[in-house]
Design an enzyme around this catalytic site. Structure first.
Site, mmCIF file in Angstrom:
data_model
loop_
_atom_site.group_PDB
_atom_site.id
_atom_site.type_symbol
_atom_site.label_atom_id
_atom_site.label_comp_id
_atom_site.label_asym_id
_atom_site.label_seq_id
_atom_site.Cartn_x
_atom_site.Cartn_y
_atom_site.Cartn_z
ATOM 1 N N PHE A 52 -23.772 -1.292 -12.361
ATOM 2 C CA PHE A 52 -22.691 -0.939 -12.735
ATOM 3 C C PHE A 52 -22.697 0.606 -13.908
ATOM 4 C CE2 PHE A 52 -18.697 -0.888 -15.351
ATOM 5 C CZ PHE A 52 -17.514 -1.094 -14.408
ATOM 6 N N GLN A 53 -23.849 0.462 -14.619
ATOM 7 C CA GLN A 53 -23.944 1.583 -15.494
ATOM 8 C C GLN A 53 -24.188 2.958 -14.485
ATOM 9 O OE1 GLN A 53 -23.706 1.886 -18.915
ATOM 10 N NE2 GLN A 53 -22.672 -0.170 -18.837
ATOM 11 N N ASP A 119 -15.079 -0.056 -6.693
ATOM 12 C CA ASP A 119 -15.620 1.448 -6.624
ATOM 13 C C ASP A 119 -16.778 1.408 -6.857
ATOM 14 O OD1 ASP A 119 -13.538 2.864 -5.560
ATOM 15 O OD2 ASP A 119 -13.047 3.912 -7.531
ATOM 16 N N HIS A 145 -17.513 3.216 1.682
ATOM 17 C CA HIS A 145 -18.066 2.819 0.438
ATOM 18 C C HIS A 145 -17.442 1.373 0.169
ATOM 19 C CE1 HIS A 145 -13.999 4.102 -0.864
ATOM 20 N NE2 HIS A 145 -14.127 3.317 -1.860
ATOM 21 N N ARG A 334 -21.266 31.538 -9.050
ATOM 22 C CA ARG A 334 -19.628 31.548 -8.571
ATOM 23 C C ARG A 334 -19.814 32.628 -7.189
ATOM 24 N NH1 ARG A 334 -16.521 27.462 -10.427
ATOM 25 N NH2 ARG A 334 -14.373 28.324 -10.236
#
Length: 473
Positions: A52-53, A119, A145, A334
């Site tokens: 989870f972390q 998630d 997912h 960029r």
């Protein structure tokens, strides 16, 4: 007739047993969207795991922070937000319809657990990994997912020796999958409405959207006048389905319209898509070295994947990732793929639309001193809708008149505001040049393609001449 004294006592006792908390054992987390979030010991067992972390290292909006600098919030805080709203939603239903619905402590914890872990299976850089990268290396096989989330839930329980009711885990996993194409088991039965709270496959109204719409809008500095609290305060279960007061149809429409606006201005921003296209190319070129597909079915290996993969490639001193490193350095400088132009597919062509490819553009080249190649061109087919494709999202939502009503109904289009849209999906085709010196040739080929396909140029504006003449120094 009103409820008897005994029924009212039973309702009060049931609500107390479901809604009460022992704050001695809770942990309080302050969230910048919802304020204080309280985590009970069961949920802390999941939060305090490596799996989870890991969500702290997954940005909610992927590479959007390259354009919107404030968009650096993570899946971690979003998951805590959905956990909190899931609990708020099921507690409101229990408080208003407790005797009828039979919601108990087990149901509340299951819904909150589904919100917390919904998630957990996301890959690096939000949906980019799943929707843009994996289809290019998996050769047609399916992966999502959501399916990875349920595998990781089992893995977390086993790896961290979490003591939890197996039936709670089973139902939480079903709730996580409820918005996917997988059919729900028949055992959902009398409490089918609980499966619509976190990930609603029936009509798209769920607390996942409530959280990310507000959170993403705030992070990107955008206004958000959608009030999800109104929907949570007025929702009611009828016929085993969550329904809404008919006077709130504009609030619901605002939910979907705000979501579509986020897609237009943030999620599919032309510059963000250019950066995503470059990073996906970098991942594809680095795949021979890292073999990402070998990790997506193994939870132990998958939890090693997060947003740090960009930096890993950037500093990996190996000849096989030289091209990938250069693409990432171009992003840093960029020096991006150049946006040439875009057009919106006409409404009458949407039904038979097929995705446009670089080959379509290259084959439309007529006269030029440069011969284009497919690898010079990037095409982005962007679909934006109100959540139900080309259909009106209100068509799949049931309403009721007031709290004395016994019947639910759909609202027909002739009974709603005439100012609302009559079409519900946009398909935008964008073309990019991977080399600055090819912008002119690619722009010309793109115009030729439009004229060949539609008999006219459908783009809104011309590619600026100074962009066409640009040359790499």
């Amino acid at each position: 007739m009103g409820a008897s004294v005994n029924e009212e006592l039973l309702l009060a006792q049931n609500f107390s047993s479901v809604g009460s908390r022992d704050r001695r054992f809770e942990k309080t987390v302050y969230d910048n969207v919802h304020g204080n979030i309280y985590l009970e010991p069961l949920f802390m067992k999941f939060v305090d795991t490596v799996e989870f972390q890991r969500l702290r290292d997954l940005k909610q909006l992927g590479l959007a922070h390259m354009v919107y600098p404030g968009a650096v919030h993570s899946r971690f805080e979003h998951s805590l937000g959905v956990y909190w709203l899931a609990g708020e939603a099921v507690n409101k239903l229990q408080a208003h319809q407790g005797l009828d619905l039979g919601i108990d402590r087990f149901d509340v914890k299951t819904v909150k657990l589904a919100g917390l872990l919904h998630d957990i299976g996301h890959g690096p850089y939000s949906h980019l990994f799943e929707r843009e990268f994996l289809p290019r290396v998996l050769n047609g096989s399916h992966w999502s997912h959501e399916e990875m989330s349920v595998k990781l839930v089992d893995y977390m329980v086993d790896e961290n020796h979490i003591d939890i009711d197996p039936d709670m885990i089973k139902r939480a996993k079903e709730m996580i999958l409820s918005s996917s194409d997988m059919p729900l088991p028949k055992a959902t039965g009398e409490k089918r409405f609980l499966y619509d709270i976190v990930a609603n496959g029936r009509n798209g109204i769920d607390v996942d959207k409530f959280d990310y719409i507000v959170r993403d809008s705030r992070a990107c500095g955008l206004g958000c006048n959608f009030q999800f609290q109104r929907l949570m305060d007025t929702m009611r279960v009828m016929g085993n389905e969550i329904c809404y007061r008919s006077k709130e149809y504009l609030t619901i429409h605002k939910l979907f319209d705000t979501r579509a606006d986020l897609y237009r201005t943030v999620y599919t921003h032309p510059k963000i898509k250019a950066i995503e296209l470059m990073f996906v190319d970098a991942l594809v070129k680095a795949n021979s070295c890292f073999d990402f597909p070998s990790m997506i079915h193994d939870p132990a290996a998958y939890v090693q994947l997060d947003d740090t993969i960009l930096k890993t490639i950037e500093v990996y001193n190996h000849e096989d990732v030289k091209e990938s490193r250069e693409l990432i350095r171009r992003i840093r400088r960029r020096d991006l793929y150049q946006f040439c132009n875009e057009y919106v597919v006409p409404q009458d062509k949407l039904e038979h639309f097929r995705e446009i490819t670089p080959q379509d553009i290259v084959c439309s080249q007529k006269t030029s001193g440069i011969t284009l190649k497919e690898e010079d061109v990037a095409v982005c087919n962007v679909k934006i809708d109100l959540s139900r494709g080309r259909c009106n999202p209100l068509d799949s939502i049931k309403f009721f008149t007031d709290y004395e009503s016994d019947e639910s109904f759909y609202i027909s289009e002739d009974k709603i505001s005439h100012l609302l849209p009559t079409s519900y999906q946009d398909m935008i085709v964008r073309v990019y040049s991977k080399k600055p010196e090819l912008v002119g040739a690619i722009s010309e080929a793109f115009v030729n393609f439009q004229e060949k396909t539609y008999g006219t140029k459908t783009q809104v504006h011309e590619t600026p001449e100074k962009k066409k003449k640009r040359r790499r120094m």
